[in-house]
Design a protein around this motif. Structure first.
Motif, PDB file in Angstrom:
ATOM      1  N   ASP A 124     -56.903  64.351  56.509  1.00 27.81           N
ATOM      2  CA  ASP A 124     -57.290  63.606  57.707  1.00 27.81           C
ATOM      3  C   ASP A 124     -57.459  62.120  57.417  1.00 27.81           C
ATOM      4  OD1 ASP A 124     -57.325  65.950  59.170  1.00 27.81           O
ATOM      5  OD2 ASP A 124     -59.469  66.292  58.846  1.00 27.81           O
ATOM      6  N   VAL A 125     -57.326  61.738  56.155  1.00 27.88           N
ATOM      7  CA  VAL A 125     -57.425  60.343  55.744  1.00 27.88           C
ATOM      8  C   VAL A 125     -56.104  59.928  55.111  1.00 27.88           C
ATOM      9  CG1 VAL A 125     -59.921  60.469  55.380  1.00 27.88           C
ATOM     10  CG2 VAL A 125     -58.376  60.937  53.472  1.00 27.88           C
ATOM     11  N   PRO A 126     -55.770  58.635  55.102  1.00 31.10           N
ATOM     12  CA  PRO A 126     -54.523  58.199  54.466  1.00 31.10           C
ATOM     13  C   PRO A 126     -54.471  58.612  52.995  1.00 31.10           C
ATOM     14  CG  PRO A 126     -55.474  56.426  55.761  1.00 31.10           C
ATOM     15  CD  PRO A 126     -56.505  57.524  55.695  1.00 31.10           C
ATOM     16  N   CYS A 127     -53.272  58.771  52.492  1.00 30.35           N
ATOM     17  CA  CYS A 127     -53.059  59.155  51.098  1.00 30.35           C
ATOM     18  C   CYS A 127     -52.516  57.973  50.316  1.00 30.35           C
ATOM     19  CB  CYS A 127     -52.056  60.307  51.002  1.00 30.35           C
ATOM     20  SG  CYS A 127     -52.665  61.853  51.690  1.00 30.35           S
ATOM     21  N   GLU A 128     -52.906  57.911  49.052  1.00 28.71           N
ATOM     22  CA  GLU A 128     -52.359  56.916  48.139  1.00 28.71           C
ATOM     23  C   GLU A 128     -51.992  57.631  46.848  1.00 28.71           C
ATOM     24  OE1 GLU A 128     -53.840  52.900  45.921  1.00 28.71           O
ATOM     25  OE2 GLU A 128     -54.254  53.032  48.070  1.00 28.71           O
ATOM     26  N   PHE A 129     -50.887  57.203  46.257  1.00 26.98           N
ATOM     27  CA  PHE A 129     -50.416  57.793  45.010  1.00 26.98           C
ATOM     28  C   PHE A 129     -49.832  56.699  44.136  1.00 26.98           C
ATOM     29  CE2 PHE A 129     -47.181  58.062  48.253  1.00 26.98           C
ATOM     30  CZ  PHE A 129     -46.015  57.642  47.630  1.00 26.98           C
ATOM     31  N   PHE A 130     -49.679  57.015  42.856  1.00 22.11           N
ATOM     32  CA  PHE A 130     -49.030  56.107  41.916  1.00 22.11           C
ATOM     33  C   PHE A 130     -47.820  56.833  41.366  1.00 22.11           C
ATOM     34  CE2 PHE A 130     -48.293  54.280  37.699  1.00 22.11           C
ATOM     35  CZ  PHE A 130     -48.165  52.945  38.047  1.00 22.11           C
ATOM     36  N   MET A 131     -46.643  56.227  41.501  1.00 21.36           N
ATOM     37  CA  MET A 131     -45.420  56.832  40.958  1.00 21.36           C
ATOM     38  C   MET A 131     -44.820  55.899  39.925  1.00 21.36           C
ATOM     39  SD  MET A 131     -42.610  56.456  43.945  1.00 21.36           S
ATOM     40  CE  MET A 131     -42.170  54.872  44.629  1.00 21.36           C
ATOM     41  N   TYR A 132     -44.141  56.517  38.970  1.00 20.73           N
ATOM     42  CA  TYR A 132     -43.499  55.719  37.939  1.00 20.73           C
ATOM     43  C   TYR A 132     -42.217  56.392  37.510  1.00 20.73           C
ATOM     44  CZ  TYR A 132     -46.170  59.028  35.071  1.00 20.73           C
ATOM     45  OH  TYR A 132     -46.715  60.168  34.538  1.00 20.73           O
ATOM     46  N   GLY A 133     -41.251  55.562  37.140  1.00 19.09           N
ATOM     47  CA  GLY A 133     -39.955  56.077  36.733  1.00 19.09           C
ATOM     48  C   GLY A 133     -39.268  55.122  35.783  1.00 19.09           C
ATOM     49  N   ALA A 134     -38.323  55.660  35.047  1.00 17.33           N
ATOM     50  CA  ALA A 134     -37.573  54.880  34.066  1.00 17.33           C
ATOM     51  C   ALA A 134     -36.341  54.224  34.672  1.00 17.33           C
ATOM     52  CB  ALA A 134     -37.162  55.777  32.898  1.00 17.33           C
ATOM     53  N   ASP A 135     -36.076  54.528  35.936  1.00 18.12           N
ATOM     54  CA  ASP A 135     -34.885  53.985  36.590  1.00 18.12           C
ATOM     55  C   ASP A 135     -35.215  53.648  38.040  1.00 18.12           C
ATOM     56  OD1 ASP A 135     -32.144  53.295  37.023  1.00 18.12           O
ATOM     57  OD2 ASP A 135     -31.561  54.830  35.573  1.00 18.12           O
ATOM     58  N   THR A 136     -34.217  53.248  38.790  1.00 18.96           N
ATOM     59  CA  THR A 136     -34.419  52.841  40.176  1.00 18.96           C
ATOM     60  C   THR A 136     -34.959  53.989  41.024  1.00 18.96           C
ATOM     61  OG1 THR A 136     -32.130  53.376  40.717  1.00 18.96           O
ATOM     62  CG2 THR A 136     -32.610  51.099  40.086  1.00 18.96           C
ATOM     63  N   PHE A 137     -35.550  53.614  42.148  1.00 18.30           N
ATOM     64  CA  PHE A 137     -36.075  54.591  43.106  1.00 18.30           C
ATOM     65  C   PHE A 137     -35.379  54.369  44.434  1.00 18.30           C
ATOM     66  CE2 PHE A 137     -39.010  55.926  46.422  1.00 18.30           C
ATOM     67  CZ  PHE A 137     -39.390  57.188  45.972  1.00 18.30           C
ATOM     68  N   ASP A 138     -34.771  55.429  44.953  1.00 13.40           N
ATOM     69  CA  ASP A 138     -34.134  55.379  46.265  1.00 13.40           C
ATOM     70  C   ASP A 138     -34.565  56.584  47.079  1.00 13.40           C
ATOM     71  OD1 ASP A 138     -32.679  57.447  45.098  1.00 13.40           O
ATOM     72  OD2 ASP A 138     -30.807  56.323  44.975  1.00 13.40           O
ATOM     73  N   PHE A 139     -34.156  56.647  48.324  1.00 11.53           N
ATOM     74  CA  PHE A 139     -34.560  57.698  49.245  1.00 11.53           C
ATOM     75  C   PHE A 139     -33.309  58.092  50.007  1.00 11.53           C
ATOM     76  CE2 PHE A 139     -36.145  59.344  53.243  1.00 11.53           C
ATOM     77  CZ  PHE A 139     -37.280  60.044  52.892  1.00 11.53           C
ATOM     78  N   LEU A 140     -32.760  59.279  49.710  1.00  8.12           N
ATOM     79  CA  LEU A 140     -31.495  59.716  50.287  1.00  8.12           C
ATOM     80  C   LEU A 140     -31.700  60.956  51.147  1.00  8.12           C
ATOM     81  CD1 LEU A 140     -29.506  59.419  46.946  1.00  8.12           C
ATOM     82  CD2 LEU A 140     -29.655  57.707  48.762  1.00  8.12           C
ATOM     83  N   THR A 141     -31.287  60.883  52.409  1.00  9.28           N
ATOM     84  CA  THR A 141     -31.393  62.028  53.308  1.00  9.28           C
ATOM     85  C   THR A 141     -30.000  62.619  53.515  1.00  9.28           C
ATOM     86  OG1 THR A 141     -31.204  60.584  55.233  1.00  9.28           O
ATOM     87  CG2 THR A 141     -33.429  61.167  54.508  1.00  9.28           C
ATOM     88  N   PRO A 142     -29.935  63.950  53.763  1.00  5.63           N
ATOM     89  CA  PRO A 142     -28.633  64.568  53.998  1.00  5.63           C
ATOM     90  C   PRO A 142     -27.990  64.005  55.268  1.00  5.63           C
ATOM     91  CG  PRO A 142     -30.390  66.231  53.978  1.00  5.63           C
ATOM     92  CD  PRO A 142     -31.028  64.882  53.844  1.00  5.63           C
ATOM     93  N   ASP A 143     -26.690  64.004  55.288  1.00  7.78           N
ATOM     94  CA  ASP A 143     -25.956  63.485  56.477  1.00  7.78           C
ATOM     95  C   ASP A 143     -26.165  64.359  57.681  1.00  7.78           C
ATOM     96  OD1 ASP A 143     -24.967  61.360  55.049  1.00  7.78           O
ATOM     97  OD2 ASP A 143     -23.178  62.454  54.405  1.00  7.78           O
TER      98      ASP A 143
END
Length: 143
Positions: A124-143
């Motif tokens: 019921d409250v906003p969420c916050e997270f920390f993410m980390y990666g060794a390469d780029t971050f993208d967001f791909l949705t199916p066609d």
């Protein structure tokens, strides 16, 4: 011992981790307080704030924020990443996974490259997270 007979002792694991970390970008002295985070909306209503690196060009550490009750559509990423819940309660079910566990602050998840999943703030409250990666971050949705 070598090959299949090599045992993973704490010392061998520490040496392996040291060798892996030595290939990463050198660590600089940085302090980032809650007040220093500059969130920018990247995809309504998702907002990110950089901690280090640049998620669009390579290795990065990024804070993310979702509003309460928000769930992403099914998507994938070109590269793997890891994340830790900081605030709120989240889920991260993978394709076909029923009853994904609710992750509270301190919980960890990881996503392999090209793994279909959703990510949600189920509190019921906003969420916050920390993410980390060794390469780029993208967001791909199916066609």
């Amino acid at each position: 011992m070598t090959g299949k007979n090599m045992q993973r002792t704490p010392l061998s694991l520490a040496l392996l981790m040291t060798a892996t970390l030595a290939q990463a970008e050198p660590i600089r002295n940085v302090t980032l307080t809650e007040e220093d985070k500059t969130f920018q909306e990247v995809m309504e209503p998702v907002a990110f704030a950089a901690a280090y690196g640049d998620r669009s060009t390579g290795e990065h550490g990024t804070f993310g924020r979702f509003p309460a009750g928000f769930e992403t559509p099914v998507h994938t990423h070109s590269h793997a990443y890891r994340a830790v819940v900081l605030k709120g309660e989240m889920t991260n079910p993978f394709a076909g996974q029923a009853d994904a566990p609710v992750m509270r602050p301190g919980s960890f998840w990881s996503v392999a490259a090209n793994a279909p999943h959703t990510t949600a703030c189920v509190s019921d409250v906003p969420c916050e997270f920390f993410m980390y990666g060794a390469d780029t971050f993208d967001f791909l949705t199916p066609d």
